[in-house]
Design a protein around this motif. Structure first.
Motif, PDB file in Angstrom:
ATOM      1  N   GLU A 253       0.761  -1.416  -0.093  1.00  0.00           N
ATOM      2  CA  GLU A 253      -0.059  -0.102  -0.028  1.00  0.00           C
ATOM      3  C   GLU A 253       0.814   1.231   0.037  1.00  0.00           C
ATOM      4  O   GLU A 253       0.352   2.472  -0.158  1.00  0.00           O
ATOM      5  N   THR A 254       2.037   1.365   0.313  1.00  0.00           N
ATOM      6  CA  THR A 254       3.041   2.350   0.448  1.00  0.00           C
ATOM      7  C   THR A 254       3.724   2.607  -0.803  1.00  0.00           C
ATOM      8  O   THR A 254       4.563   1.893  -1.341  1.00  0.00           O
ATOM      9  N   ALA A 255       3.189   3.861  -1.459  1.00  0.00           N
ATOM     10  CA  ALA A 255       3.998   4.370  -2.642  1.00  0.00           C
ATOM     11  C   ALA A 255       5.323   4.795  -2.336  1.00  0.00           C
ATOM     12  O   ALA A 255       5.639   5.670  -1.521  1.00  0.00           O
ATOM     13  N   ILE A 256       6.218   4.769  -3.246  1.00  0.00           N
ATOM     14  CA  ILE A 256       7.542   5.217  -3.098  1.00  0.00           C
ATOM     15  C   ILE A 256       7.750   6.562  -3.997  1.00  0.00           C
ATOM     16  O   ILE A 256       7.367   6.782  -5.159  1.00  0.00           O
ATOM     17  N   HIS A 257       7.878   7.667  -3.266  1.00  0.00           N
ATOM     18  CA  HIS A 257       7.733   9.018  -3.652  1.00  0.00           C
ATOM     19  C   HIS A 257       9.224   9.498  -3.859  1.00  0.00           C
ATOM     20  O   HIS A 257       9.458  10.240  -4.965  1.00  0.00           O
ATOM     21  N   ARG A 258      10.060   8.937  -3.258  1.00  0.00           N
ATOM     22  CA  ARG A 258      11.726   9.452  -3.649  1.00  0.00           C
ATOM     23  C   ARG A 258      12.543   8.188  -3.170  1.00  0.00           C
ATOM     24  O   ARG A 258      12.313   7.725  -2.156  1.00  0.00           O
ATOM     25  N   MET A 259      13.500   7.842  -4.094  1.00  0.00           N
ATOM     26  CA  MET A 259      14.552   6.952  -3.676  1.00  0.00           C
ATOM     27  C   MET A 259      15.936   7.500  -3.489  1.00  0.00           C
ATOM     28  O   MET A 259      16.911   6.973  -2.846  1.00  0.00           O
ATOM     29  N   THR A 260      15.995   8.920  -3.793  1.00  0.00           N
ATOM     30  CA  THR A 260      17.150   9.606  -3.603  1.00  0.00           C
ATOM     31  C   THR A 260      17.068  11.080  -3.483  1.00  0.00           C
ATOM     32  O   THR A 260      15.850  11.542  -4.210  1.00  0.00           O
ATOM     33  N   GLY A 261      17.731  11.712  -2.923  1.00  0.00           N
ATOM     34  CA  GLY A 261      17.479  13.352  -3.094  1.00  0.00           C
ATOM     35  C   GLY A 261      18.822  14.101  -3.013  1.00  0.00           C
ATOM     36  O   GLY A 261      19.874  13.434  -2.381  1.00  0.00           O
ATOM     37  N   ASP A 262      19.118  15.346  -3.309  1.00  0.00           N
ATOM     38  CA  ASP A 262      20.226  16.011  -3.307  1.00  0.00           C
ATOM     39  C   ASP A 262      19.838  17.493  -3.012  1.00  0.00           C
ATOM     40  O   ASP A 262      19.055  17.898  -3.613  1.00  0.00           O
ATOM     41  N   GLY A 263      20.728  18.232  -2.343  1.00  0.00           N
ATOM     42  CA  GLY A 263      20.410  19.483  -2.147  1.00  0.00           C
ATOM     43  C   GLY A 263      20.971  20.337  -3.125  1.00  0.00           C
ATOM     44  O   GLY A 263      21.532  19.559  -4.227  1.00  0.00           O
ATOM     45  N   PRO A 264      21.193  21.646  -3.132  1.00  0.00           N
ATOM     46  CA  PRO A 264      21.542  22.545  -4.209  1.00  0.00           C
ATOM     47  C   PRO A 264      23.084  22.101  -4.263  1.00  0.00           C
ATOM     48  O   PRO A 264      23.592  21.881  -2.923  1.00  0.00           O
ATOM     49  N   ALA A 265      23.710  22.011  -5.468  1.00  0.00           N
ATOM     50  CA  ALA A 265      25.049  21.819  -5.462  1.00  0.00           C
ATOM     51  C   ALA A 265      26.110  22.556  -4.819  1.00  0.00           C
ATOM     52  O   ALA A 265      27.010  22.206  -4.336  1.00  0.00           O
ATOM     53  N   SER A 266      25.719  23.934  -4.555  1.00  0.00           N
ATOM     54  CA  SER A 266      26.521  24.995  -3.806  1.00  0.00           C
ATOM     55  C   SER A 266      26.614  24.634  -2.531  1.00  0.00           C
ATOM     56  O   SER A 266      27.383  25.113  -1.593  1.00  0.00           O
ATOM     57  N   LEU A 267      25.582  23.812  -1.878  1.00  0.00           N
ATOM     58  CA  LEU A 267      25.619  23.641  -0.466  1.00  0.00           C
ATOM     59  C   LEU A 267      26.121  22.410  -0.048  1.00  0.00           C
ATOM     60  O   LEU A 267      26.630  22.076   1.201  1.00  0.00           O
ATOM     61  N   ILE A 268      26.212  21.581  -1.086  1.00  0.00           N
ATOM     62  CA  ILE A 268      26.883  20.134  -0.637  1.00  0.00           C
ATOM     63  C   ILE A 268      28.334  19.987  -0.320  1.00  0.00           C
ATOM     64  O   ILE A 268      29.022  20.408  -1.130  1.00  0.00           O
ATOM     65  N   ILE A 269      28.696  19.611   0.750  1.00  0.00           N
ATOM     66  CA  ILE A 269      29.897  19.200   1.129  1.00  0.00           C
ATOM     67  C   ILE A 269      30.141  17.721   0.965  1.00  0.00           C
ATOM     68  O   ILE A 269      31.432  17.454   0.603  1.00  0.00           O
ATOM     69  N   ALA A 270      29.351  16.810   1.271  1.00  0.00           N
ATOM     70  CA  ALA A 270      29.508  15.562   1.075  1.00  0.00           C
ATOM     71  C   ALA A 270      28.323  14.594   1.124  1.00  0.00           C
ATOM     72  O   ALA A 270      27.307  15.128   1.771  1.00  0.00           O
ATOM     73  N   PRO A 271      28.205  13.666   0.825  1.00  0.00           N
ATOM     74  CA  PRO A 271      29.259  12.934  -0.177  1.00  0.00           C
ATOM     75  C   PRO A 271      29.055  13.307  -1.462  1.00  0.00           C
ATOM     76  O   PRO A 271      27.854  13.835  -1.827  1.00  0.00           O
ATOM     77  N   ASP A 272      30.257  13.406  -2.220  1.00  0.00           N
ATOM     78  CA  ASP A 272      30.285  14.121  -3.512  1.00  0.00           C
ATOM     79  C   ASP A 272      29.477  13.185  -4.456  1.00  0.00           C
ATOM     80  O   ASP A 272      28.907  13.828  -5.560  1.00  0.00           O
ATOM     81  N   TRP A 273      29.125  12.017  -4.262  1.00  0.00           N
ATOM     82  CA  TRP A 273      28.289  11.227  -5.366  1.00  0.00           C
ATOM     83  C   TRP A 273      26.892  11.551  -5.413  1.00  0.00           C
ATOM     84  O   TRP A 273      26.317  11.078  -6.469  1.00  0.00           O
ATOM     85  N   VAL A 274      26.447  12.262  -4.312  1.00  0.00           N
ATOM     86  CA  VAL A 274      24.958  12.579  -4.468  1.00  0.00           C
ATOM     87  C   VAL A 274      24.502  13.493  -5.349  1.00  0.00           C
ATOM     88  O   VAL A 274      23.589  13.735  -5.845  1.00  0.00           O
ATOM     89  N   ARG A 275      25.643  14.217  -5.900  1.00  0.00           N
ATOM     90  CA  ARG A 275      25.491  15.133  -7.001  1.00  0.00           C
ATOM     91  C   ARG A 275      25.152  14.491  -8.470  1.00  0.00           C
ATOM     92  O   ARG A 275      24.208  15.130  -9.326  1.00  0.00           O
ATOM     93  N   ASP A 276      25.491  13.272  -8.480  1.00  0.00           N
ATOM     94  CA  ASP A 276      25.111  12.448  -9.789  1.00  0.00           C
ATOM     95  C   ASP A 276      23.790  11.652  -9.565  1.00  0.00           C
ATOM     96  O   ASP A 276      23.815  10.590  -9.390  1.00  0.00           O
ATOM     97  N   LYS A 277      22.539  12.224  -9.741  1.00  0.00           N
ATOM     98  CA  LYS A 277      21.297  11.692  -9.286  1.00  0.00           C
ATOM     99  C   LYS A 277      20.993  10.379 -10.135  1.00  0.00           C
ATOM    100  O   LYS A 277      20.400   9.385  -9.863  1.00  0.00           O
ATOM    101  N   LYS A 278      21.569  10.509 -11.496  1.00  0.00           N
ATOM    102  CA  LYS A 278      20.994   9.781 -12.420  1.00  0.00           C
ATOM    103  C   LYS A 278      21.896   8.377 -12.280  1.00  0.00           C
ATOM    104  O   LYS A 278      21.242   7.414 -12.195  1.00  0.00           O
TER     105      LYS A 278
END
Length: 294
Positions: A253-278
């Motif tokens: 019954e539980t739908a998946i709304h998101r499997m990953t997410g990332d903040g604005p590139a200018s704010l991300i300190i780590a981990p670096d891999w979250v920048r490549d969402k695809k």
């Protein structure tokens, strides 16, 4: 396994796009009512950096639609108020804002991000009135089912408060989407999956879930701590494996709304891999295929 986007397409006959908007709210975990500084993982923008920045609703909607119109001729939208706590503040002002929003024909759904400790009787009455106009989603930020980890992250409420608010929302017939963060300091993979088991055990089960890797962001307490002394974070492969195992635990019954997410590139300190969402989504899909879930 079902995805929210697919469900909406079946229900409305077309893709429904999300408009990120701002209600102008703050948070009791920031303004001094509970504490100062907010949750340790939350940036100064209250996790709403992608929301339209204008003050008035008409301009916000125009800005948000303009971003989407570059890619598609969208007709139906979810009005998503994400940043900070969108049931906290002057309820008369908020109800007017939300009623104005859902009264527009192109708005199919109203989605409000909030805290479980900001759903008192007057708020619930407001939500019931809004639900009578258009479908209403409430997104609750649980993050983890471990109270000790939540306390270390300055979440500001224990699990029993979440349980009470969740029950109130479900009794009122309001759809609830639960947000979980994987990779919080002090949590093992088993802890992360136990949080998924916990929400899966709720009765009735949640309508949706959002899964996200912990982003270390500038302007957050964790960001300051990480820059002073970096601590271990999940790799992309570890995260993808955990997400796949988590999805296998969810009730149908539980739908998946998101499997990953990332903040604005200018704010991300780590981990670096979250920048490549695809690439991250590709890794998760591969894990799901190995488990026979896609």
């Amino acid at each position: 396994m079902k995805y929210a986007g697919e469900i909406l397409r079946e229900e409305y006959g077309e893709k429904v796009y999300k408009l990120s908007l701002s209600s102008g709210c703050t948070c009791p975990n920031r303004d001094g009512k509970l504490s100062c500084g907010g949750c340790a993982f939350c940036s100064s923008g209250g996790s709403g950096e992608f929301a339209a920045s204008a003050a008035d609703l008409d301009t916000q909607l125009a800005q948000a639609k303009a971003l989407i119109s570059r890619k598609t001729a969208a007709k139906l939208f979810i009005a998503y108020f994400q940043a900070y706590t969108n049931t906290y503040g002057d309820l008369e002002r908020l109800e007017k804002l939300y009623t104005d929003t859902v009264s527009r024909p192109e708005i199919a759904i109203l989605s409000l991000g909030t805290r479980p400790d900001c759903l008192g009787p007057e708020v619930m009455e407001m939500l019931a009135r809004l639900k009578s106009i258009k479908p209403l989603w409430i997104e609750l930020g649980l993050q983890t089912a471990r109270d000790d980890v939540a306390e270390a992250m300055n979440r500001g409420y224990p699990l029993c408060v979440f349980e009470d608010s969740y029950s109130k929302l479900k009794r009122a017939g309001i759809s609830v989407i639960i947000h979980l963060i994987f990779g919080l300091p002090g949590e093992t993979k088993s802890d992360m999956l136990n949080s998924v088991r916990y929400i899966s055990s709720l009765s009735p089960p949640p309508d949706g879930v959002k899964l996200q890797m912990l982003n270390i962001l500038r302007g957050s307490r964790l960001g300051e701590e990480y820059e002073r002394r970096p601590f271990p974070l999940l790799s992309r492969e570890e995260y993808a494996q955990t997400v796949a195992e988590a999805i296998a635990l969810l009730p149908p019954e539980t739908a998946i709304h998101r499997m990953t997410g990332d903040g604005p590139a200018s704010l991300i300190i780590a981990p670096d891999w979250v920048r490549d969402k695809k690439k991250t989504l590709g890794a998760i899909t591969e894990m799901l295929k190995q488990k026979g879930l896609v």
